[in-house]
Structure formats: structure tokens, C-alpha cells
Design an enzyme around this catalytic site. Structure first.
Site, PDB file in Angstrom:
ATOM      1  N   HIS A  94      -3.049 -12.428  11.337  1.00 26.01           N
ATOM      2  CA  HIS A  94      -3.166 -13.102   9.913  1.00 26.01           C
ATOM      3  C   HIS A  94      -3.532 -11.641   8.951  1.00 26.01           C
ATOM      4  CE1 HIS A  94      -7.847 -13.706   9.777  1.00 26.01           C
ATOM      5  NE2 HIS A  94      -7.777 -12.350   9.488  1.00 26.01           N
ATOM      6  N   GLU A 108      -3.333 -17.727   8.100  1.00 21.57           N
ATOM      7  CA  GLU A 108      -3.382 -18.123   9.455  1.00 21.57           C
ATOM      8  C   GLU A 108      -2.096 -18.359  10.306  1.00 21.57           C
ATOM      9  OE1 GLU A 108      -6.074 -16.852  10.448  1.00 21.57           O
ATOM     10  OE2 GLU A 108      -7.745 -18.085  10.314  1.00 21.57           O
TER      11      GLU A 108
END
Ligand code: GLP
Length: 264
Positions: free
Chosen positions: A139, A144
Site C-alpha cells: 500500500h 489498500e
């Protein structure tokens, strides 16, 4: 992509700080995108030292931080506001009105707040240099895995891996934040120049996938391959899974010879 291979974390942070410092000297009103995390601490230490020695003035720069935990006030010791004060802003002369960090205490109209953060970046003329760390899962910011490559600043639910990595400094009685406000991958890709730094063996797989793997939303940092001016600065342990090390070293040699500005 320029891949700068350094022996250890100390050399990585020195090189990153040097690149930021020379950009500020060239453009005193630089718009600087900032990141948090342990990897960044050394970079801020070097920048603070240059300021204290009198060779670097931050009075005209404008800063935008990547992200903040949702629910944490600026005074919370684990908030990114607090991190930035502790490691950087308290020791340098960035003007308070030029500092932008997403507000973790907002409630309700998140879309409107996030759009206003994007608008502030645009109004400042866009980010000149964006500093990035990288999570073990690849990330950048809090984008994410499976984040859209076109994503903009928004609310994001944190992954299990990030919750595990980031919950340690929170008190056992305290529930660590489950969500964050983060600039999107699209917002990051709008920066004119991107500088990602990574140190330590725990980042080796993410670094290799980002530089040499396919572009995929499963590894957010792989989207940086789409950007025309990205520099990775990595230490030996973090670069250990790269297969093209010898090539990157030759590119570095030629860069030092032909376009040394890219290294200092
Ligand atoms: C957090 C931040 C990221 C940072 C990452 C890595 O999740 N949102 O911007 O890159 O931590 O942190 P560290 O440098 O501590 O490994």
C-alpha cells in the site's frame, strides 16, 4: 523508474532528504506531499538538521500529508498529525497556514470533505514532489490492495495486515482505528515527481512486486509504473528480491554521468 540502491536505512534517508532539499532550494515555494511511518523518521531528521544548520528554509513551502486515521484528533499520540509535529513541523519553519493533513475527526459528509482536500491541492498548484513509504502489502498512503488505480482522496477501510502492523503502538485497552482518510492512487499519480523509500527485509516482496511485477490493484505501488518520474530509494534488505539489481546499478552509474541532477 529510477531505482537507487543504498546499503542501509541511514543512506536511504540521507539520499531522500538530499533530493527534497535540493528541490526546495531550486523552488522555495515547493508543494511537498508528505508521508508518515517509521521509514520517514530518518528523512525528517536529516531535513531538520539541514534547517538547523541554516542551509534549508521551509518558510514558503506548502505541504499535504497523504493520510490520517479516522477518529483520531490531532492531539492523539498515534495520530499522523502528532507524528508530523513530533518529527518535523515542531523543528522547522513551515508556516502553519501552509500545512494540510486530512482531518481525522470529521463526521458525516466524507465525500465533500475529501473533495475539498483535493481542491486545496489543486488550488496550491498541484504537488511537486510526493514522498511515499510502502506497506508490507504494497500500500501507498492507505490505499489498500484492490484500491482503484484511479482513486481519489476518500475514506478507506484498513486491511487486516495493516491493522496488525499498525495496532502495536495503541494501548491494549484502546481499539485501533479501522478506517482512514487517504489520498487516492490517482491523486498520488498527479504529483510531478514521486519519491518512494523502503528499508528492511519486511518490504522486499512489496518492493519487487511494485517495480518488476505487473501493474495491478492487488499491489497499489505497482501503479507507480504508470508515472513518468518515479524514484525508488531502497536499502540492501528491501532490494533483496529484485531480479534486475545489476541493471539498476548500471543505470545509476550512467545517471551519475549524464543526468547527475536526478541524484542530488
Ligand atoms: C502506514 C502509512 C503509509 C506508510 C506505511 C509504512 O500504513 N499509511 O504511508 O508507508 O505505514 O510504514 P513504515 O515506514 O512504518 O513501515
Amino acid at each position: 523508474m529510477l531505482v537507487i540502491l543504498k546499503r542501509d536505512a541511514g543512506q536511504v534517508s540521507r539520499q531522500a532528504a538530499q533530493l527534497v532539499a535540493s528541490a526546495i532550494r531550486k523552488k522555495p515555494s515547493l508543494v511537498l506531499g508528505l508521508a508518515t511511518g517509521g521509514t520517514m523518521v530518518g528523512v525528517y531528521q536529516h531535513l531538520v538538521r539541514l534547517h538547523q544548520e541554516g542551509s534549508l528554509d521551509f518558510s514558503q513551502i506548502v505541504t499535504f500529508n497523504l493520510d490520517e486515521y479516522l477518529g483520531l484528533p490531532a492531539t492523539h499520540p498515534q495520530s499522523f498529525h502528532h507524528f508530523m509535529q513530533e518529527h518535523f513541523f515542531a523543528h522547522v519553519n513551515v508556516s502553519a497556514r501552509n500545512i494540510h493533513i486530512p482531518d481525522g475527526t470529521i463526521r458525516g459528509n466524507y465525500d465533500q470533505y475529501c473533495a475539498s482536500y483535493e481542491e486545496a491541492i489543486r488550488a496550491a498548484g498541484g504537488i511537486d514532489i510526493q514522498l511515499l513509504g510502502i506497506g508490507r502489502n504494497g500500500h501507498i498512503g492507505f490505499n489498500e490492495p484492490t484500491s482503484s488505480i484511479a482513486s481519489r482522496t476518500r475514506l478507506k477501510v484498513l486491511s487486516r495486515e495493516t491493522l496488525d502492523d499498525n495496532s502495536k503502538p495503541f494501548a491494549p485497552s484502546e481499539q485501533s482505528p479501522r478506517c482512514a482518510i487517504t489520498m487516492g492512487i490517482g491523486s498520488i499519480l498527479d504529483a510531478r515527481k514521486i519519491l518512494l523509500i523502503a528499508t528492511g527485509a519486511s518490504k522486499a516482496a512489496a518492493v519487487a512486486k511494485s517495480i518488476e511485477g505487473p501493474i495491478t490493484s492487488a499491489v497499489s505501488a505497482s501503479a507507480l509504473q504508470l508515472h513518468p518520474d518515479v524514484t525508488f530509494i531502497v536499502d540492501d534488505p528491501a532490494s533483496s528480491q529484485l531480479t534486475q539489481r545489476e541493471y539498476y546499478l548500471r543505470v545509476l552509474e550512467m545517471t551519475a554521468l549524464l543526468t547527475p541532477d536526478r541524484l542530488s
